[in-house]
Scaffold this motif. Structure first.
Motif, PDB file in Angstrom:
ATOM      1  N   PRO A  14       0.831  -1.207   0.000  1.00 34.81           N
ATOM      2  CA  PRO A  14       0.000   0.000   0.000  1.00 34.81           C
ATOM      3  C   PRO A  14       0.868   1.261   0.000  1.00 34.81           C
ATOM      4  O   PRO A  14       1.835   1.350   0.755  1.00 34.81           O
ATOM      5  N   THR A  15       0.543   2.202  -0.886  1.00 31.60           N
ATOM      6  CA  THR A  15       1.282   3.464  -0.950  1.00 31.60           C
ATOM      7  C   THR A  15       0.285   4.618  -1.009  1.00 31.60           C
ATOM      8  O   THR A  15      -0.888   4.425  -1.346  1.00 31.60           O
ATOM      9  N   THR A  16       0.767   5.804  -0.694  1.00 33.21           N
ATOM     10  CA  THR A  16      -0.073   7.004  -0.774  1.00 33.21           C
ATOM     11  C   THR A  16       0.478   7.999  -1.788  1.00 33.21           C
ATOM     12  O   THR A  16      -0.045   9.101  -1.916  1.00 33.21           O
ATOM     13  N   ASP A  17       1.538   7.614  -2.507  1.00 33.32           N
ATOM     14  CA  ASP A  17       2.210   8.546  -3.416  1.00 33.32           C
ATOM     15  C   ASP A  17       2.066   8.164  -4.889  1.00 33.32           C
ATOM     16  O   ASP A  17       2.748   8.716  -5.741  1.00 33.32           O
ATOM     17  N   GLY A  18       1.173   7.209  -5.194  1.00 30.29           N
ATOM     18  CA  GLY A  18       0.952   6.817  -6.575  1.00 30.29           C
ATOM     19  C   GLY A  18       1.919   5.784  -7.121  1.00 30.29           C
ATOM     20  O   GLY A  18       1.794   5.348  -8.259  1.00 30.29           O
ATOM     21  N   MET A  40       8.343  -2.293  -9.820  1.00 26.34           N
ATOM     22  CA  MET A  40       7.842  -0.991  -9.395  1.00 26.34           C
ATOM     23  C   MET A  40       7.579  -0.101 -10.595  1.00 26.34           C
ATOM     24  O   MET A  40       8.254  -0.192 -11.614  1.00 26.34           O
ATOM     25  N   ILE A  41       6.608   0.788 -10.415  1.00 29.24           N
ATOM     26  CA  ILE A  41       6.369   1.867 -11.371  1.00 29.24           C
ATOM     27  C   ILE A  41       6.228   3.154 -10.572  1.00 29.24           C
ATOM     28  O   ILE A  41       5.305   3.303  -9.758  1.00 29.24           O
ATOM     29  N   ALA A  42       7.187   4.061 -10.781  1.00 33.49           N
ATOM     30  CA  ALA A  42       7.158   5.368 -10.119  1.00 33.49           C
ATOM     31  C   ALA A  42       6.500   6.356 -11.073  1.00 33.49           C
ATOM     32  O   ALA A  42       6.940   6.513 -12.213  1.00 33.49           O
ATOM     33  N   PRO A  43       5.431   7.030 -10.613  1.00 38.14           N
ATOM     34  CA  PRO A  43       4.749   7.976 -11.504  1.00 38.14           C
ATOM     35  C   PRO A  43       5.606   9.214 -11.771  1.00 38.14           C
ATOM     36  O   PRO A  43       6.565   9.480 -11.039  1.00 38.14           O
ATOM     37  N   PRO A  44       5.262   9.979 -12.801  1.00 39.76           N
ATOM     38  CA  PRO A  44       5.979  11.232 -13.052  1.00 39.76           C
ATOM     39  C   PRO A  44       5.940  12.137 -11.823  1.00 39.76           C
ATOM     40  O   PRO A  44       4.947  12.166 -11.091  1.00 39.76           O
TER      41      PRO A  44
END
Length: 119
Positions: A14-18, A40-44
């Protein structure tokens, strides 16, 4: 007894940063303290605080770019590149770019929130 295990149901952290974190092997998924492997996929425009983890972290970039501030160095990796960061090294991970960054992260020993030491 089988001598292999195929992971078909990774643990979605669970994350809160997208950011998408799918742990395939590690403490949360297979109760393995020796290694964690996550997709992992880090959003822009994503970033997280500096940290000084008690584990080594390897990152392999699949798509996009990812920025690393490692002590006094700023490094940008692109698809097809990888990096190993030694344990007890101060680092910040981010994606300040306009496209998502997809990557694999491997930690030895396994990622553990109690040993990441975020600032």
């Amino acid at each position: 007894m089988k001598k292999y295990f195929i992971q078909n149901a990774p643990f979605i952290v669970p994350t809160t940063d997208g950011k998408l974190i799918e742990e395939h092997h590690g403490l949360a998924t297979t109760n393995n303290p020796d290694i964690s492997i996550a997709h992992m996929i880090a959003p822009p425009k994503w970033n997280e605080p500096f940290q000084t983890p008690e584990f080594e972290e390897y990152t392999y970039i699949i798509k996009g770019k990812k920025q690393f501030i490692i002590e006094d160095d700023t490094i940008i990796l692109e698809a097809g590149q990888s990096i190993k960061i030694e344990k007890n090294t101060r680092v910040q991970y981010s994606n300040p770019f306009d496209e998502p960054c997809e990557y694999i992260a491997i930690c030895t020993p396994a990622f553990d929130f109690t040993k990441v030491h975020r600032e």
